[in-house]
Design an enzyme around this catalytic site. Structure first.
Site, short mmCIF file in Angstrom:
data_model
loop_
_atom_site.label_atom_id
_atom_site.label_comp_id
_atom_site.label_asym_id
_atom_site.label_seq_id
_atom_site.Cartn_x
_atom_site.Cartn_y
_atom_site.Cartn_z
N ASP A 296 0.86 -1.18 0.00
CA ASP A 296 0.00 0.00 0.00
C ASP A 296 0.90 1.24 0.00
OD1 ASP A 296 -2.32 1.56 0.15
OD2 ASP A 296 -2.54 1.35 2.31
N HIS A 297 0.30 2.39 -0.20
CA HIS A 297 1.00 3.66 -0.01
C HIS A 297 0.48 4.31 1.27
CE1 HIS A 297 1.72 3.91 -4.61
NE2 HIS A 297 2.82 3.50 -4.01
N TYR A 470 -4.99 4.44 0.27
CA TYR A 470 -6.01 3.54 -0.29
C TYR A 470 -5.54 2.90 -1.59
CZ TYR A 470 -8.66 6.51 2.94
OH TYR A 470 -9.08 7.23 4.02
N HIS A 471 -4.31 2.37 -1.57
CA HIS A 471 -3.78 1.69 -2.75
C HIS A 471 -3.36 0.25 -2.45
CE1 HIS A 471 -2.47 5.97 -4.21
NE2 HIS A 471 -3.76 5.77 -4.33
N PRO A 472 -4.24 -0.55 -1.84
CA PRO A 472 -3.85 -1.93 -1.54
C PRO A 472 -3.70 -2.74 -2.82
CG PRO A 472 -6.19 -1.66 -1.11
CD PRO A 472 -5.66 -0.29 -1.46
#
Length: 555
Positions: A296-297, A470-472
């Site tokens: 994630d980020h 919110y970059h899973p």
């Protein structure tokens, strides 16, 4: 019996970014019967379609699966929310509408990691096929794809100040970070068209729904992948209290997100046999990589007081919001027609880093993503964090119940290097805000605050205040068939099984440098060709810009 065992050529699970693309491409020539299952409902309504309302759908249980991470040790035990779209269009219906392809070298790294045929030269033609770029760099961008990519009008003087400050600090300017040169400061692109959120549903699904060979079932929860020996035969799903079994003669395609795709594999008995047994699930196919490699980020919001009355904080009152909403409803224009992320930057954290590993989203207001806790007065902020963190997490089932939320553990900041990089982000950002371009605007640093100067103080702030971007992704890693950590092969077929493909951000071996919507759309485009048995689009021979002094210089 009704449609107890209908048969389709393809069954797609998830009507999100990738699933919508695949549903469109597979039904194009009219030869295939396709069933598209979506657990959420319709995306019609102003909260989703009005771009500036982006923080609303993300916080509405109607549209969001409502996942939360386990308590994260690296974040002092905080649990972070992990929104995923539960609606037609998936996360592209609730996201921030930021459009970033990722750096060319990200995809070259995928190929080096065993994802043959997914290097930049292979994926660029698919990025071009999916988009119509308004204002992008000629030759590098698509001109006739379904996804409209636009730029803001930069009405607010703070946008130009940010881009100019980057230049003054010695960073390059880029006319198109999705073109030849990602590194530098410039205008940010958005998936907004004619004032509306241009989600995968608007771009791909609406046109496809006019076709007789596509059937979309909403409020349909996929419960189980049906496996016969080593062949996947269909899906069992639940709708209006009924359990329905449907068969797929060609392929079942999971496009359910980096959380729900591995979760569905696991409750169906596909995954690490040991973890499955401990959750009370009977293993059907041992595949140890399922649910691992979660990436994630993380980012913090650095906020600064603004000395001039130009920020969005002026417009957060009810009257202003009402006027903005009215202007949008009547004319699809004004502040309601932007996501407010109109300027950005991509920089390298240190010499010896070949391509950018820090990303900036600039916002001419000081506000949290959930739309709360705006400061009094005026402010501006930048979202910043390291883009290639080393920490990896996992998704694991708790029980055989397909409705039970899985264990989501990111292990954020578990690798010490990640924190070092994060502290670097803060220091580099402060330097940008000190540039002359910001002199007329810049007041006090509100967050982290001028008192946080030592590494320890900054680290403490990060642990307590960083949020997920919110970059899973990464939980069904694509790789070579002999790679024990890979879940899908370079055609995105699940290794060791027939008739099952995964096509969403879960297949990314490495998180791309940017937001995940564009690479998820690209994945849908490329996998559609694999599913249809088409020759891949011819590889591109353009050479992306790499800073010639990257080995010796940070900028």
């Amino acid at each position: 019996m009704g449609h107890m065992t209908d048969t389709y050529d393809f069954i797609i699970v998830g009507a999100g970014s990738s699933g919508s693309v695949i549903a469109n491409r597979l039904t194009e020539d009219g030869r295939h019967k396709v069933l598209l299952l979506e657990y959420g409902g319709s995306d019609v309504g102003p909260f989703i379609q009005m771009p500036s309302a982006l923080s609303y759908p993300m916080n509405m249980s109607t549209y969001d699966w409502g996942f939360t991470s386990e308590p994260e040790a690296g974040l002092n035990g905080r649990r972070l929310v992990t929104p995923r779209g539960k609606v037609v269009g998936g996360s592209s219906s609730i996201n921030g509408m930021v459009y970033v392809r990722g750096h060319a070298r990200d995809f070259d790294a995928w190929e080096d990691m065993g994802a043959t045929g997914w290097a930049y030269r292979h994926v660029l033609p698919y990025f071009k096929r999916l988009e119509t770029s308004h204002g992008g760099q000629e030759g590098w961008r698509g001109a006739s794809g379904p996804m409209h990519v636009t730029r803001g009008r930069l009405h607010n003087p703070l946008y130009k100040a940010f881009i100019e400050a980057g230049r003054q600090a010695g960073y390059p300017f880029t006319c198109d970070y999705n073109g030849q040169k990602q590194e530098g400061f410039g205008e940010m692109e958005m998936t907004i068209w004619r004032g509306r959120r241009w989600s995968a549903a608007n771009a791909y699904l609406r046109p496809a729904q006019k076709r007789r060979n596509l059937r979309l079932e909403t409020r349909a929860l996929a419960r189980r992948i049906l496996v016969d020996g080593k062949r996947v035969t269909g899906i069992e799903y639940q709708q209006n209290g009924h359990t329905v079994t449907t068969l797929a003669s060609k392929q079942v395609v999971l496009a359910a997100s980096a959380i729900n795709s591995p979760r569905l594999l696991q409750v169906s008995g596909i995954g690490n046999a040991e973890h499955l047994k401990s959750a009370g699930i009977e293993p059907v196919h041992h595949l140890p990589g399922v649910g691992e490699n979660l990436q994630d980020h993380l980012e913090i919001y650095m906020q600064v007081e603004c000395l001039q009355p130009v920020s969005l904080n002026r417009h957060l009152g009810l009257i202003s919001k009402g006027m903005i909403g009215l202007q949008w409803l009547l004319f699809k224009s004004g502040l309601g027609a932007t996501n407010h992320f109109e300027a950005c930057g991509f920089i390298r954290s240190k010499a010896g880093v070949e391509y950018p590993d820090i990303q900036y989203h600039f916002l001419p207001g000081a506000i949290r993503y959930d739309g709360k806790a705006a400061i009094r007065g005026d402010g501006f902020q930048v979202h910043v964090g390291p883009n290639r963190m080393k920490s990896r997490g996992h998704i694991r089932p708790r029980s055989p119940d397909p409705q039970e939320t899985p264990e989501i553990r990111f292990n954020y900041l578990s690798e010490p290097e990640d924190m070092t990089d994060f502290i670097t982000c803060v220091r580099l950002t402060r330097e940008i805000f000190e540039q002359p371009a910001f002199t007329p605007f810049k007041g006090h640093e509100l967050q982290p605050g001028a008192d946080k100067q030592s590494d320890n103080d900054i680290a403490g702030f990060i642990r307590n205040h960083c949020e997920s971007a919110y970059h899973p992704c990464g939980t069904c890693k694509m790789g070579a068939t002999h790679d024990r950590t890979a879940v899908v092969d370079p055609q995105c077929r699940v290794i060791g099984l027939e008739g099952l493909t995964v096509a969403d951000s879960s297949i990314f071996p490495l998180i791309p440098n940017g937001n995940l919507n564009a690479p998820s759309l690209m994945t849908g485009e490329k996998v559609s060709d694999h599913l249809l048995g088409k020759e891949p689009l011819p590889a591109s021979n353009v050479k992306p810009w790499i800073n010639p002094n990257w080995q010796t210089s940070q900028r």
